[in-house]
Design an enzyme around this catalytic site. Structure first.
Site, PDB file in Angstrom:
ATOM      1  N   SER A 245      -4.160   5.933   3.899  1.00  0.00           N
ATOM      2  CA  SER A 245      -5.494   6.439   4.186  1.00  0.00           C
ATOM      3  C   SER A 245      -6.334   6.449   2.920  1.00  0.00           C
ATOM      4  O   SER A 245      -5.854   6.120   1.834  1.00  0.00           O
ATOM      5  CB  SER A 245      -5.407   7.843   4.780  1.00  0.00           C
ATOM      6  OG  SER A 245      -4.984   8.730   3.761  1.00  0.00           O
ATOM      7  N   LYS A 246      -7.562   6.873   3.089  1.00  0.00           N
ATOM      8  CA  LYS A 246      -8.540   6.916   1.995  1.00  0.00           C
ATOM      9  C   LYS A 246      -7.984   7.528   0.714  1.00  0.00           C
ATOM     10  O   LYS A 246      -8.299   7.082  -0.380  1.00  0.00           O
ATOM     11  CB  LYS A 246      -9.754   7.759   2.422  1.00  0.00           C
ATOM     12  CG  LYS A 246     -10.648   7.039   3.394  1.00  0.00           C
ATOM     13  CD  LYS A 246     -11.812   6.372   2.671  1.00  0.00           C
ATOM     14  CE  LYS A 246     -12.537   5.374   3.543  1.00  0.00           C
ATOM     15  NZ  LYS A 246     -11.938   4.035   3.500  1.00  0.00           N
TER      16      LYS A 246
END
Ligand code: GLU
Length: 490
Positions: free
Chosen positions: A249-250
């Site tokens: 994820s980010k």
């Protein structure tokens, strides 16, 4: 005929997991001389992000994942935007309703929620309680205008088996599947319903997608069966995980193709890296373009366990491409990064010369641009440790001046690697010092740094006038004690 598809929802940018799914689907189709289809799954209007369809397409193209049919180019099995097939979805839903294979469900969200909580309290998995499954066709409730969804009537017992090309036979108990919703109260189809009609209507032979969809597949198989459609082959590709084995994820840094591009990863390198993310070539080779991978690709070489993302390996791969792609290609790719640093290249070496000089040492286009900066911009600050090491000798001012003079006296014909080596050697002998005692201060004076490309190569590219000027500037600043340091110590 092999036909595969990539079916993104236009709700954001192209995530590397998605890019890899698209790539594998594309390669599989191309390996068998088949077609690769791009279908945009835009039915869920609430999740649409404007501009996303266009961005997804540009990202795919940058990686060399090219579709034969899609919303932009059309094709014989359109429409290629899911929302445009709404009437067909509704027609099949009506057919299932007529045939008694689907039913209207009037349960309200509150009722469903209460039932779910009650099951949860008993430790049971969530499942539709089946209230409306029992309602007969002539029930007066159908005459009311209560909102309803359509649910598929699925077998209450038995199993549904997914015969997966990567995972083998995966069996799901129908009892834990659900009479799931196929059409929502607003008349739009759910993913598990629409996807079946689309894949079938588009003659998709192989549904290749991320493993996270494996649990949807038995539901889709039940839809295929209810509609008497023949099944495609399924292949679920293992996930891409972050190094800590959590979902990528980010917070792990860049995750979309656009972000990698902004970081200075070449699309050629990203595509190559994605190829190796869960797949390996039969001959073990690591470097290959997407086109090279077509004859080599097969699903049986897709690993069964999750692939772990490794930023270092991606950067290493990128470095190999920076070194080996044609200079003009790299120059074109790095230009925006150079411009972003506020560098104008009106005077001095060409961008191509800069790329040739610096690319051996760069991992990203950002590194490369930064590493070339000195060619067009005078160093404003000088590495403090380097200054301490190479400029502290009281002789250094005189040496830099002597070097400037030597450089100035060289003719154009001598302005090449060997000519410079000779000139440095002569001066070193004359001064009774080692060549290195000229090289290190010279590099620091010209670039502000202690590391970088080979000194003689960089002097050749920097040019005579600029070299002489910089040596003198530093000599003067040093003699006045006015040299600006970068990260001064203490
Ligand atoms: N729109 C779905 C997704 O983006 C497609 C899944 C599929 O390939 O069936 O996850």
């Amino acid at each position: 005929m092999v036909r595969t598809r990539y079916a993104p929802s236009p709700s954001g940018t192209l995530h590397i997991g998605g890019a890899r799914t698209a790539l594998f689907s594309f390669l599989f189709a191309k390996h068998y001389g088949g077609d690769f289809v791009l279908r945009v799954e835009d039915t869920d209007r609430a999740r649409l992000v404007s501009g996303s369809e266009e961005a997804l397409m540009r990202s795919m193209e940058s990686l060399g994942i090219l579709w034969d049919e899609g919303p932009d180019v059309g094709g014989p099995y359109g429409p290629y935007r899911q929302s445009e097939r709404l009437v067909e979805h509704q027609r099949y839903a009506a057919q299932l309703l007529d045939e008694g294979k689907a039913y209207r469900c009037y349960c309200t969200p509150e009722e469903l929620d209460a039932a779910r909580k009650a099951r949860q309290a008993q430790g049971l998995p969530p499942r539709y309680m089946g209230t409306c499954r029992k309602i007969t066709v002539d029930d007066p409730i159908h005459q009311t205008h209560k909102p309803y969804v359509l649910r598929l009537k699925i077998p209450l017992s038995g199993v549904t088996v997914v015969d997966d090309m990567i995972r083998g036979h995966v069996s799901f108990d129908n009892a834990i599947l659900d009479d799931f919703v196929i059409v929502k109260t607003d008349g739009t189809p759910t993913y598990n319903f629409a996807v079946v009609i689309d894949d079938w209507a588009m003659h998709i032979s192989h549904v290749i997608r991320a493993e996270e969809h494996l649990s949807n597949t038995p539901k889709q198989i039940l839809v295929y069966e209810a509609l008497n459609f023949s099944l495609p082959q399924f292949a679920h590709i293992p996930m891409v995980l972050a190094p800590d084995r959590s979902k990528l994820s980010k917070r792990h840094g860049a995750t979309s193709v656009e972000e990698y591009a902004a970081q200075g990863i070449l699309p050629e390198a990203l595509a190559n890296y994605l190829l190796l993310l869960g797949w390996s070539a039969p001959d073990g080779r690591e470097f290959m373009t997407v086109a090279d991978a077509i004859p080599l690709f097969s699903l049986d070489r897709v690993q069964h366990t999750a692939a772990v993302y490794d930023q270092k390996k991606l950067e290493w791969m990128n470095a190999q491409y920076l070194k080996s792609l044609p200079v003009t290609t790299v120059a074109q790719a790095v230009r925006p990064f150079v411009e972003k640093l506020g560098i104008t290249m009106e005077h001095g070496p060409s961008l191509e010369e800069g790329v040739e000089l610096v690319r051996e040492r760069a991992h990203t286009l950002q590194d490369l641009a930064e590493g070339m900066r000195f060619l067009w911009q005078n160093p404003e600050e000088y590495d403090a440790k380097g200054v301490d090491k190479h400029f502290s000798n009281p002789e250094v001012v005189a040496r830099l001046q002597a070097l400037a003079e030597t450089m100035e006296q060289l003719s154009k014909d001598q302005w090449h690697h060997d000519g410079l080596v000779q000139a440095f050697d002569q001066l070193a002998t004359q001064l009774g010092i080692k060549r290195a005692e000229l090289i290190h201060p010279c590099r620091l004076a010209l670039t502000g740094r202690t590391v970088g490309p080979g000194l003689f190569e960089l002097v050749v590219v920097l040019g005579q006038e600029e070299t002489v000027a910089r040596l003198l500037t530093v000599a003067t600043a040093l003699s006045r004690g006015a040299l600006k340091l970068e990260h001064p110590i203490g």
